[in-house]
Design an enzyme around this catalytic site. Sequence first.
Site: not given
Ligand code: GLY
Length: 309
Positions: A170, A223
């Site tokens: 992200t 994650h």
């Molecule tokens: N941090 C972005 C996702 O896990 O979709």
Amino acid sequence: MELAPWAPNPNAPTTETMSPLLLATWSINHPALTAAWPALSTGGTAVDAVESAIRFAESDPRNATVGVGGSPDRDGTVSLDAAIMLSPSRTGAVGSVRRALHPITVARCVMERTPHYLLAGEAADQFAIEQGLETGELLTESSRRRWQEWRASNSITRPIANIEEQNHDTIGVLAIDSNGTLAAGCSTSGLAWKLPGRVGDSPIIGQGLYADPSVGACVCTGHGELAAGICASFLAVETLRHGNSPTDAVRQVLSRIKENYQLTDQDQIGLIVLSHIGHFSTGSLRPGYTTAVRTADRDEAIEPELVLL
Ligand code: GLY
């Protein structure tokens, strides 16, 4: 429902003392800050800076985890999540859009032009079209090739990819403008090879981002399932609210994740915590995470202050 009025932060320092500040997850997003800085540093708003930095990343087809050219899901389709937040009553988000070229702008339109905070799926793409926003093909030749290589070399039941600088997940951006106003935003194609329909932490208020003008803000990368279960960004801002420092807030989030998950060697979360007076800290579960920083005096990528594992 009428949108709650949003007022500048009453606790912010005066314009004489507040210096604009821009922060982004991952050093690869440094050019996005460079693109947004000229406007912010000459009186532009924090919300415009967040949107403009994230639009830059979404437009860059070489950025393999955001916007056009983002990572496909298990079935080879790119779907995007994004959110923007100024305060608890000023938020907008989209989940699982497959055609909007700038999900961050769609999220801003949800915030500014609807009584809702989150639109998802095909209807969110339709909303983007109705608002006159750009749509198009998100899959590029390069992202298709990466997906084909993954298909050829991996079990189809293993949707998780390594989170690192080249596969950085992200873009999260935090900004303070010269009026002391805070804004937070994030945008992502989510975990590479995710199950179709999976929505991560990024468009969920309190998970991938949170902002409270009288306290501070947070964005997370990595994650999403790890940030989701502990409401990572909300936890960070609540930790600030109780008088703790941004470093304390980073430590609290990372420790809470460690307490609640059986972490594997690949699991990663990186975060930035910013107080409403412009103090910030960054951290991650593991080495490898970096933060891009832009202020009047600083233009650099930095290592995390805290690495838990
Ligand atoms: N941090 C972005 C996702 O896990 O979709």
